[in-house]
Design an enzyme around this catalytic site. Structure first.
Site, PDB file in Angstrom:
ATOM      1  N   HIS A 103       4.534   2.328   8.288  1.00  0.00           N
ATOM      2  CA  HIS A 103       5.006   1.087   8.474  1.00  0.00           C
ATOM      3  C   HIS A 103       5.420   0.797  10.000  1.00  0.00           C
ATOM      4  O   HIS A 103       5.860  -0.590  10.333  1.00  0.00           O
ATOM      5  CB  HIS A 103       6.055   0.356   7.507  1.00  0.00           C
ATOM      6  N   THR A 143     -10.388   0.448  -7.193  1.00  0.00           N
ATOM      7  CA  THR A 143      -9.212   0.177  -6.421  1.00  0.00           C
ATOM      8  C   THR A 143      -8.616  -1.372  -6.680  1.00  0.00           C
ATOM      9  O   THR A 143      -7.595  -1.918  -5.836  1.00  0.00           O
ATOM     10  CB  THR A 143      -9.529   0.207  -4.824  1.00  0.00           C
ATOM     11  N   SER A 144      -8.920  -1.883  -7.698  1.00  0.00           N
ATOM     12  CA  SER A 144      -8.359  -3.357  -8.205  1.00  0.00           C
ATOM     13  C   SER A 144      -6.895  -2.888  -8.432  1.00  0.00           C
ATOM     14  O   SER A 144      -6.624  -2.059  -8.896  1.00  0.00           O
ATOM     15  CB  SER A 144      -9.183  -3.849  -9.432  1.00  0.00           C
ATOM     16  N   ARG A 152       3.772  -5.075  -8.602  1.00  0.00           N
ATOM     17  CA  ARG A 152       4.337  -6.303  -9.287  1.00  0.00           C
ATOM     18  C   ARG A 152       3.168  -7.136  -9.732  1.00  0.00           C
ATOM     19  O   ARG A 152       3.134  -7.214 -10.831  1.00  0.00           O
ATOM     20  CB  ARG A 152       5.703  -6.849  -8.550  1.00  0.00           C
ATOM     21  N   GLY A 163       0.650  -8.665  -7.080  1.00  0.00           N
ATOM     22  CA  GLY A 163      -0.455  -8.547  -6.220  1.00  0.00           C
ATOM     23  C   GLY A 163      -1.483  -9.888  -6.149  1.00  0.00           C
ATOM     24  O   GLY A 163      -2.482  -9.568  -5.913  1.00  0.00           O
TER      25      GLY A 163
END
Length: 235
Positions: free
Chosen positions: A49, A168-169, A198, A200
């Site tokens: 990040h 990957t959904s 949560r 998306g």
């Protein structure tokens, strides 16, 4: 999944934290992200990040490839608020009103959203950086996955691509214990407060921001992002 040519079995051999080390993770006695990365054979896919100025110089010197995913600031704030509520390693975010002030002043982990996004956007043409938008990934996942595939130098057929889109959904990943952090102890991530994965969705900020907060945010956003050519679809 692109790296393993859509092989679901291979992708389920280990939890995601071990497959793609988080390079700034350091919590003894666990091995750090750097230790894990050093133990991996090339080619490695690492996670971070970090803003551009904090990234190890070797990443630039070795001309690494970067996938940078940016999300509109309002949804990012909401997501981070709920993440901070459940993450026992981070300070308590307080009320939504308090966190709103914390976020706009950049007093969050990894610093100001504005500086972070602008920093990566400004250098994207100088290095091998594929700059992606979360909103595009939600709207047309196949198209964005194709972009990543080409960037990685891979050539996968239509059937494999469709399988990757499906696997990957957000919904599929939310149910996958290799991805959803259900293996992480409650003392670190308390998912009874808020799930790691949560909603998306795009535009959930509308369920959190008051009219006054939205107006104030828009003013600050305009000021902070002045001069930048970056454009988010959902703000």
């Amino acid at each position: 999944m692109i790296e393993h040519n859509g092989d679901v079995e291979k992708c389920q051999r280990a939890i995601i934290q071990h497959r793609h080390p988080f390079i700034e993770w350091a919590r003894p006695p666990q091995p750090s992200g750097v230790d894990k990365a050093n133990a991996m054979p090339s080619p490695r896919i690492l996670r971070t990040h970090l803003p551009t100025q904090l990234l190890p110089p070797s990443f630039w010197e070795n001309n690494c490839k970067f996938l940078y995913v940016a999300r509109n600031a309002k949804d990012c704030m909401v997501s981070y608020y709920h993440f901070q509520r459940m993450n026992q390693m981070l300070p308590d975010p307080g009320t939504w009103e308090e966190y709103f002030e914390t976020f706009i002043s950049g007093k969050v982990g990894w610093g100001s959203w504005y500086d972070h996004v602008k920093g990566w956007w400004e250098i994207k043409d100088r290095y091998q950086i594929l700059f992606l938008f979360y909103e595009d990934m939600k709207q047309d996942p196949k198209h964005e996955i194709q972009k990543v595939m080409q960037f990685m130098g891979k050539n996968l057929d239509e059937t494999v691509l469709d399988k990757i889109v499906q696997e990957t959904s957000f919904e599929k990943m939310k149910e996958n214990p290799m991805v959803n952090r259900s293996t992480v102890p409650k003392s670190i991530l308390d998912q009874s407060i808020s799930p790691f994965m949560r909603k998306g969705t795009v535009g959930d900020w509308k369920n959190h921001f008051t009219v006054a907060q939205n107006e104030r945010f828009n003013e600050i956003y305009k000021q902070k992002m002045e001069g930048s050519s970056i454009n988010f679809t959902e703000l």
